[in-house]
Structures are given as C-alpha cells and as structure tokens.
Design a protein around this motif. Structure first.
Motif, PDB file in Angstrom:
ATOM      1  N   GLY A 116       7.470  41.392  -2.442  1.00 36.80           N
ATOM      2  CA  GLY A 116       8.574  40.670  -1.830  1.00 36.80           C
ATOM      3  C   GLY A 116       8.725  39.236  -2.303  1.00 36.80           C
ATOM      4  O   GLY A 116       9.728  38.588  -2.007  1.00 36.80           O
ATOM      5  N   TRP A 117       7.752  38.746  -3.064  1.00 37.90           N
ATOM      6  CA  TRP A 117       7.814  37.361  -3.547  1.00 37.90           C
ATOM      7  C   TRP A 117       7.032  37.281  -4.866  1.00 37.90           C
ATOM      8  O   TRP A 117       5.899  36.797  -4.906  1.00 37.90           O
ATOM      9  N   PRO A 118       7.621  37.756  -5.971  1.00 30.78           N
ATOM     10  CA  PRO A 118       6.894  37.917  -7.237  1.00 30.78           C
ATOM     11  C   PRO A 118       6.881  36.658  -8.108  1.00 30.78           C
ATOM     12  O   PRO A 118       7.485  36.613  -9.177  1.00 30.78           O
ATOM     13  N   HIS A 119       6.182  35.630  -7.635  1.00 30.66           N
ATOM     14  CA  HIS A 119       6.132  34.375  -8.375  1.00 30.66           C
ATOM     15  C   HIS A 119       4.684  33.970  -8.632  1.00 30.66           C
ATOM     16  O   HIS A 119       3.779  34.349  -7.892  1.00 30.66           O
ATOM     17  N   ALA A 120       4.479  33.184  -9.686  1.00 30.00           N
ATOM     18  CA  ALA A 120       3.152  32.670 -10.018  1.00 30.00           C
ATOM     19  C   ALA A 120       2.944  31.322  -9.337  1.00 30.00           C
ATOM     20  O   ALA A 120       3.803  30.436  -9.427  1.00 30.00           O
ATOM     21  N   PHE A 121       1.829  31.179  -8.660  1.00 26.54           N
ATOM     22  CA  PHE A 121       1.563  29.950  -7.907  1.00 26.54           C
ATOM     23  C   PHE A 121       0.070  29.763  -7.726  1.00 26.54           C
ATOM     24  O   PHE A 121      -0.724  30.711  -7.869  1.00 26.54           O
ATOM     25  N   THR A 122      -0.311  28.564  -7.388  1.00 27.96           N
ATOM     26  CA  THR A 122      -1.664  28.260  -6.923  1.00 27.96           C
ATOM     27  C   THR A 122      -1.554  27.393  -5.674  1.00 27.96           C
ATOM     28  O   THR A 122      -0.863  26.365  -5.688  1.00 27.96           O
ATOM     29  N   LEU A 123      -2.205  27.831  -4.611  1.00 33.26           N
ATOM     30  CA  LEU A 123      -2.322  27.033  -3.395  1.00 33.26           C
ATOM     31  C   LEU A 123      -3.749  26.504  -3.309  1.00 33.26           C
ATOM     32  O   LEU A 123      -4.706  27.236  -3.564  1.00 33.26           O
ATOM     33  N   ARG A 124      -3.876  25.245  -2.933  1.00 31.95           N
ATOM     34  CA  ARG A 124      -5.191  24.680  -2.646  1.00 31.95           C
ATOM     35  C   ARG A 124      -5.107  23.954  -1.304  1.00 31.95           C
ATOM     36  O   ARG A 124      -4.189  23.167  -1.076  1.00 31.95           O
ATOM     37  N   LEU A 125      -6.041  24.272  -0.446  1.00 33.80           N
ATOM     38  CA  LEU A 125      -6.072  23.700   0.903  1.00 33.80           C
ATOM     39  C   LEU A 125      -7.460  23.122   1.141  1.00 33.80           C
ATOM     40  O   LEU A 125      -8.446  23.849   1.154  1.00 33.80           O
ATOM     41  N   ARG A 126      -7.491  21.802   1.296  1.00 31.17           N
ATOM     42  CA  ARG A 126      -8.773  21.113   1.506  1.00 31.17           C
ATOM     43  C   ARG A 126      -8.869  20.618   2.948  1.00 31.17           C
ATOM     44  O   ARG A 126      -7.973  19.943   3.453  1.00 31.17           O
ATOM     45  N   PHE A 127      -9.974  20.965   3.589  1.00 30.58           N
ATOM     46  CA  PHE A 127     -10.294  20.483   4.933  1.00 30.58           C
ATOM     47  C   PHE A 127     -11.374  19.411   4.803  1.00 30.58           C
ATOM     48  O   PHE A 127     -12.455  19.682   4.260  1.00 30.58           O
ATOM     49  N   THR A 128     -11.090  18.207   5.289  1.00 28.81           N
ATOM     50  CA  THR A 128     -12.062  17.114   5.262  1.00 28.81           C
ATOM     51  C   THR A 128     -12.382  16.725   6.692  1.00 28.81           C
ATOM     52  O   THR A 128     -11.497  16.359   7.470  1.00 28.81           O
ATOM     53  N   LEU A 129     -13.663  16.798   7.026  1.00 32.77           N
ATOM     54  CA  LEU A 129     -14.126  16.593   8.391  1.00 32.77           C
ATOM     55  C   LEU A 129     -14.761  15.216   8.522  1.00 32.77           C
ATOM     56  O   LEU A 129     -15.588  14.807   7.707  1.00 32.77           O
ATOM     57  N   HIS A 130     -14.355  14.501   9.559  1.00 31.43           N
ATOM     58  CA  HIS A 130     -14.963  13.236   9.954  1.00 31.43           C
ATOM     59  C   HIS A 130     -15.482  13.397  11.382  1.00 31.43           C
ATOM     60  O   HIS A 130     -15.244  14.416  12.029  1.00 31.43           O
TER      61      HIS A 130
END
Length: 265
Positions: A116-130
């Motif tokens: 349903g969504w034939p595209h090339a991508f990269t997702l990056r999700l960074r969690f930084t904890l304090h």
C-alpha cells in the motif's frame, strides 16, 4: 546503557540512569511502552488489554505514526511503522544521559503492508533519557528516486490520575480543561504544559511538527475498544506532536521532528 528485556512476548530495549530514570522500547514499532522519572513514577499509560505479541498495534505508550495519520489517506490506518519490527541501530551513555536509536527501512515492512505504500525510506528514532526528561528525535529520509508524501506523529499516551481533573495549557486557541471525549487538532506551539498528571506537571516541547492532536475516547468510545478496559479512559490523555496532512519529501531529502517531555516538579 541498555539491556535487552521483554514486554509481554515482545523483545525490547531498556535504557536507564543511575538515579532510577528508565525507558523501555519494544523492537515492534520502536514503541516506547514505559518512561519512569527518577522518582520511579510511570509517566505513560498502557492499556491493560493491549496485545503485546505483535498480532496488533500496541495500545498506550508512544505509537509511531508513519506515513499516514489515522484515515487521512488511502493507506494503512496510522501507517506501517507501528506494525513493523525495527532494529536497534546504536546505543550509549554519555554522562547524565542514556540513549538508544532504532532504524526501519522499507525492507523491514511486512509485505502485505508494503504493497500500500511502495517507497524507499529510512526512519531513525532516537530516545535520549535524562533524570527528569526524555527526548525523541524522529528522522525520515527519502532514499528512493521519486518524491513521496508522508504524515507522522508520536502518539503519546500520558498517564493521569483522573482525566476530568487534568488540563492542557499553552495552545493558541486557549487552555483545555478535560471533561469529555475529544479528538481535536491544534496548531502546535513550541511548548505546552500538561497539568494534574500526579506528581508534578509535564512540559511538552516540539520542533519540526506542525500540530498537536489531543485525544481521549470518553466512556462510550472506550467501551467500544476491544483493547481498552471500559474505565481506562479516565487514566490518560493523548497529546501528540504531529504532521497530520501528508506533505512531499523530495528524493534524497530528510525531515526531523523533536519531541521532549520534561517533569516540572
């Protein structure tokens, strides 16, 4: 630093600080299912009836919405990111912080969803904890040769002691004192404040997003949800930094949104 744990049947990564602050993220959906401040208090809501086996989206915590918000498009409702298995890309600890970064590409998306969504991508999700805050940096990169349109959100469920006693301050349209179900979209200021969450208020800050979506199903809506107990609507509100309408991202381009939640004692 991080350690591998499980949430239900799902592999997950836990990052923690010496002072007791802790965050847990499942690889399924890169889904933040728990964030505890240094006082040990859980700041996120998780439904007692949420599936935790990868059979369906997780109800609670912080679902990652991409590339479609809700039904604003012809694709999978709320997109494919929350239904795909991400990879832990990097992690570390630097002085008063600990962090973990997760990655998803089109190759990681289940075939039935990718159609349903034939595209090339990269997702990056960074969690930084304090000690008293957590930061989520969400990066979307178009790795294909064609432009694509996308929407996104970090669909945060905040734990409340009582929904009807909580309020959201700082919106341009005025403050919200929660009384009944709501599903509203507001232009996003840089900062809002969520009051009456228990021990201390929370400061919600964003960069790069264009809206805050504020949602609670109310009693009738909660009763209609199979993955939420009837009375649980009183225990949370969603305040989501979002880009609710799809916008073009050129081939080779990237976008980053930042969401920071901080305790106000």
């Amino acid at each position: 630093m991080h350690k591998m744990v499980t949430v239900g049947a799902l592999p997950a990564v836990s990052i923690n600080m010496a002072d007791g602050a802790e965050a847990t993220i499942t690889l399924y959906g890169a889904h933040l299912t728990s964030w505890k401040t240094a006082d040990g208090r859980e700041r996120l809501f998780m439904s007692s009836k949420s599936p935790l086996d990868g059979s369906a989206a997780i109800r609670g915590g912080v679902p990652v919405i991409f590339p479609q918000f809700s039904t604003r498009g012809t694709g999978q409702r709320h997109g494919v990111a929350r239904l795909s298995h991400w990879r832990l890309a990097e992690s570390g600890g630097e002085g008063p912080t600990a962090w973990a970064e997760f990655e998803l590409t089109e190759a990681d998306v289940p075939a039935q969803l990718a159609k349903g969504w034939p595209h090339a991508f990269t997702l990056r999700l960074r969690f930084t904890l304090h000690a008293e805050s957590i930061e989520m940096s969400f990066n979307v990169r178009n790795t294909g040769e064609q432009d694509f349109d996308f929407a996104c959100a970090l669909h945060t469920y905040y734990a409340l002691e009582a929904f009807e006693h909580a309020a959201l301050e700082g919106l341009e349209s005025g403050d919200i004192h929660f009384k009944e179900k709501l599903d509203n979209v507001y232009r996003a200021p840089a900062e809002v404040t969520l009051l009456h969450t228990g021990a201390g208020a929370l400061r919600l800050q964003q960069q790069g997003f264009t809206e805050f979506v504020v949602w609670n199903p109310g009693a009738e809506g909660a009763a209609a949800l199979s993955d939420m107990a009837d009375e649980e609507y009183r225990q949370f509100v969603c305040v989501e930094p979002a880009k609710v309408d799809k916008k073009a991202l050129a081939a080779g381009a990237e976008w980053t949104g930042l969401h920071t939640i901080s305790l106000i004692p």
